[in-house]
Enzyme design. Sequence first.
Site, PDB file in Angstrom:
ATOM      1  N   ASP A  35      48.130 -69.630 126.801  1.00  0.00           N
ATOM      2  CA  ASP A  35      47.068 -69.600 125.798  1.00  0.00           C
ATOM      3  C   ASP A  35      46.593 -70.991 125.405  1.00  0.00           C
ATOM      4  OD1 ASP A  35      46.799 -66.609 124.439  1.00  0.00           O
ATOM      5  OD2 ASP A  35      48.718 -66.966 125.410  1.00  0.00           O
ATOM      6  N   ARG A  75      42.550 -58.927 124.356  1.00  0.00           N
ATOM      7  CA  ARG A  75      43.509 -60.015 124.136  1.00  0.00           C
ATOM      8  C   ARG A  75      43.623 -60.779 125.450  1.00  0.00           C
ATOM      9  NH1 ARG A  75      45.778 -58.626 128.101  1.00  0.00           N
ATOM     10  NH2 ARG A  75      47.490 -60.030 127.666  1.00  0.00           N
ATOM     11  N   LYS A 105      53.155 -66.476 125.721  1.00  0.00           N
ATOM     12  CA  LYS A 105      53.816 -65.389 125.009  1.00  0.00           C
ATOM     13  C   LYS A 105      55.293 -65.693 124.768  1.00  0.00           C
ATOM     14  CE  LYS A 105      52.220 -62.233 123.888  1.00  0.00           C
ATOM     15  NZ  LYS A 105      51.608 -61.982 122.567  1.00  0.00           N
ATOM     16  N   ARG A 143      42.128 -65.391 115.688  1.00  0.00           N
ATOM     17  CA  ARG A 143      43.416 -65.672 116.342  1.00  0.00           C
ATOM     18  C   ARG A 143      43.619 -67.186 116.361  1.00  0.00           C
ATOM     19  NH1 ARG A 143      45.309 -61.864 120.057  1.00  0.00           N
ATOM     20  NH2 ARG A 143      47.233 -63.085 119.964  1.00  0.00           N
ATOM     21  N   GLN A 170      53.462 -55.768 126.438  1.00  0.00           N
ATOM     22  CA  GLN A 170      52.241 -55.905 127.230  1.00  0.00           C
ATOM     23  C   GLN A 170      52.510 -56.029 128.722  1.00  0.00           C
ATOM     24  OE1 GLN A 170      50.833 -59.195 124.904  1.00  0.00           O
ATOM     25  NE2 GLN A 170      49.308 -57.949 123.854  1.00  0.00           N
TER      26      GLN A 170
END
Length: 368
Positions: A243, A53, A254, A90, A202
């Site tokens: 991202d 990821r 996130k 994704r 995470q």
Amino acid sequence: MKVDGKHIRSIWLEPDGWSVGAIDQRRLPHEFIVAQLTTCESAADAIRSMLVRGAPLIGATAAYGMALAMRADSSDAALDRAYKMLIATRPTAINLRWALDEMRSMLRPLPSSERAAAAYSRAAAIAEEDIAINKAIGQHGLALIASIAARKPGQRVNVLTHCNAGWLATVDWGTATAPIYLAHDRAHAIHVWVDETRPRNQGDSLTAWELGQHGVPHTVIPDNTGGHLMQHGLVDLVIVGTDRVTANGDVCNKIGTYLKALAAHDNGVPFYVALPSPTIDFSIEDGIRQIPIEQRAADEVTTMTGRTAEGRIETVRIVPDGSPVANYGFDVTPARLVTGLITERGVLRADRVALSAAFPERIAAAAE
């Protein structure tokens, strides 16, 4: 970066010359397991299941997935199947589409007999490019840390980060962590506040693990602690990853990043976003309205996995049966809250003019 004192990357070509090795990040921090990807399907599953990821690593894995597909079948139909399979894994990270477009546009004109070798070569190049980009991000971000260190001699520089934008999210170095690792390696007194980053945790399972492996001082904090620390002068700067960044400088990262940006803005704490240029999406302007936000499975919220006192790895339910769950994977931080974008070509303003001037070739690619 380092694991048990030895250099390692997050993804690599195995000694057999064709299969792909990757760290199974679902098993960290309690187990260090290497997965072997041998088909396009296994690469797609690795991305979908979050064995790998992080936007840059997703892109590199997808590139190797295309190479694995071409090794098995180098026809036009197989090329199209592989592209469709991988791009569906994704929805939010733009690096996935960038890497797949790079691979497809390079492979399409080639004779089928040349496609497998060319695919492996380009996938390896994408991985190497990611490493070089991230190290350059580190150099530019290091200057920001060094500047703060010069203003407070003898004291540590406190960086707050959110989720994992470390080397585990890239091929090596990381984005948000690259300046941190360089500062640490150059003997700056640096300390990292690590958000646990629910629901997948995470921060505490990945960021804390990799910082610990490299010997970087850090403290894991509950997600909602950052604002309190900022109010009390305990955060010198925030550095997060992303991202996707829009042409206007909006930042998708996130879930919870937006709240950190608001707290930083209210307390006069610089808020930086570290990103490689493939993460810029010049095809969209408004991050809140145009970036698709992944909604993930409810069990990421309803359950937690950890090591028991007896040493067993177990998953337990923490939400009452029957309670509905909403699990949005990302949020968007408006450009007005971003102090600067740390890229491989310098620290930029979060706006179209600065991004366009720094990366004109990316605008051309988005227009094609």
